[in-house]
Design a protein around this motif. Structure first.
Motif, short mmCIF file in Angstrom:
data_model
loop_
_atom_site.label_atom_id
_atom_site.label_comp_id
_atom_site.label_asym_id
_atom_site.label_seq_id
_atom_site.Cartn_x
_atom_site.Cartn_y
_atom_site.Cartn_z
N SER A 1 21.71 27.86 -0.32
CA SER A 1 21.22 26.51 -0.06
C SER A 1 20.23 26.04 -1.12
O SER A 1 20.19 24.86 -1.45
CB SER A 1 20.61 26.40 1.34
N GLN A 2 19.44 26.95 -1.68
CA GLN A 2 18.45 26.54 -2.68
C GLN A 2 19.03 26.43 -4.09
O GLN A 2 18.60 25.58 -4.86
CB GLN A 2 17.27 27.52 -2.68
N THR A 3 19.99 27.29 -4.43
CA THR A 3 20.51 27.30 -5.80
C THR A 3 21.89 26.70 -5.95
O THR A 3 22.31 26.37 -7.05
CB THR A 3 20.57 28.74 -6.36
N GLY A 4 22.63 26.61 -4.85
CA GLY A 4 24.01 26.13 -4.91
C GLY A 4 25.01 27.20 -5.29
O GLY A 4 26.20 26.95 -5.32
N ALA A 5 24.53 28.41 -5.59
CA ALA A 5 25.43 29.50 -5.97
C ALA A 5 26.26 29.92 -4.76
O ALA A 5 25.76 29.95 -3.64
CB ALA A 5 24.64 30.69 -6.49
N PRO A 6 27.53 30.25 -4.96
CA PRO A 6 28.38 30.68 -3.85
C PRO A 6 27.82 31.94 -3.18
O PRO A 6 27.34 32.85 -3.86
CB PRO A 6 29.72 30.97 -4.50
N GLY A 7 27.89 31.98 -1.87
CA GLY A 7 27.40 33.13 -1.13
C GLY A 7 28.12 34.42 -1.45
O GLY A 7 27.53 35.50 -1.32
N PHE A 8 29.37 34.34 -1.88
CA PHE A 8 30.10 35.58 -2.14
C PHE A 8 29.51 36.35 -3.31
O PHE A 8 29.80 37.53 -3.48
CB PHE A 8 31.60 35.33 -2.36
N LEU A 9 28.65 35.72 -4.10
CA LEU A 9 28.00 36.44 -5.19
C LEU A 9 26.79 37.25 -4.71
O LEU A 9 26.33 38.14 -5.42
CB LEU A 9 27.56 35.47 -6.28
N GLN A 38 40.51 36.52 -4.65
CA GLN A 38 40.19 35.28 -3.94
C GLN A 38 40.53 35.41 -2.46
O GLN A 38 39.78 34.96 -1.60
CB GLN A 38 40.92 34.10 -4.58
N ALA A 39 41.66 36.05 -2.15
CA ALA A 39 42.06 36.27 -0.75
C ALA A 39 41.07 37.21 -0.06
O ALA A 39 40.69 36.97 1.09
CB ALA A 39 43.47 36.83 -0.67
N ASP A 40 40.65 38.28 -0.76
CA ASP A 40 39.66 39.19 -0.19
C ASP A 40 38.38 38.45 0.18
O ASP A 40 37.82 38.65 1.26
CB ASP A 40 39.28 40.30 -1.19
N LEU A 41 37.92 37.59 -0.72
CA LEU A 41 36.69 36.84 -0.46
C LEU A 41 36.87 35.86 0.68
O LEU A 41 35.99 35.70 1.52
CB LEU A 41 36.24 36.13 -1.74
N ALA A 53 36.78 37.72 3.88
CA ALA A 53 35.45 38.25 4.20
C ALA A 53 34.57 37.17 4.81
O ALA A 53 33.45 37.45 5.22
CB ALA A 53 34.80 38.83 2.95
N ASN A 54 35.05 35.94 4.87
CA ASN A 54 34.33 34.84 5.50
C ASN A 54 32.98 34.59 4.81
O ASN A 54 31.96 34.49 5.46
CB ASN A 54 34.14 35.09 6.99
N VAL A 55 32.99 34.53 3.48
CA VAL A 55 31.79 34.23 2.72
C VAL A 55 31.87 32.81 2.18
O VAL A 55 32.95 32.22 2.15
CB VAL A 55 31.58 35.23 1.56
#
Length: 148
Positions: free
Chosen positions: A31-39, A138-141, A144-146
């Motif tokens: 939420s603060q950086t906009g970076a995807p959560g999967f990272l 991409q399917a794995d991610l 994983a519901n990220v």
């Protein structure tokens, strides 16, 4: 990236608390950086009694230390909001005072990081970078519901 290490001293977190803290850190970073959560990655460890010292003396009080490695390129305001959000959430989840939580952020240029077999993009270029992941990853991610 980011990679956060949460270390407890004289405090045992339950698996539920660890899950909640990992989720809170991931959400705050997203939420603060906009970076995807999967990272986001969060690792937990604890010190044994007598293994933590403050000012040269053995610490016997409960403390939590959060060390985060993040990509370079965010403003001081964003980093401080991120740290403050993590501070408040960890305090609430762990049930300890904000005065007993220490947080450190270190920045690394994206060209000095490899994740998922590729150099990381600069902040804001994650969508194009993500499209370069294999369909299987991409399917794995997605499974994983990220945050994607």
């Amino acid at each position: 990236m980011p990679t956060y290490k949460v270390t407890t001293a004289n405090l045992a977190l339950s698996q539920k608390q660890k899950s909640q803290i990992a989720s809170a850190i991931t959400t705050a970073h997203h939420s603060q950086t906009g970076a995807p959560g999967f990272l986001a990655q969060v690792f937990f460890s604890s010190t044994d009694g007598g293994d933590h010292f403050i000012g040269g003396s053995v610490n016997v009080k409960s403390h939590i230390f959060v060390s985060g490695l993040i990509r370079q390129g965010r403003s001081a305001d964003i980093k401080q909001k991120l740290m403050d959000t993590i501070l408040r959430q960890v305090s609430l989840i762990a049930g300890i005072s904000v005065e007993d939580i220490w947080i450190y952020l270190q920045e690394i240029p994206s060209v000095q990081m490899i994740e998922f077999g590729r150099f990381l993009p600069a902040p804001g270029e994650e969508e194009e970078w993500k499209r370069g992941l294999s369909p299987e990853k991409q399917a794995d991610l997605a499974n994983a519901n990220v945050f994607l």
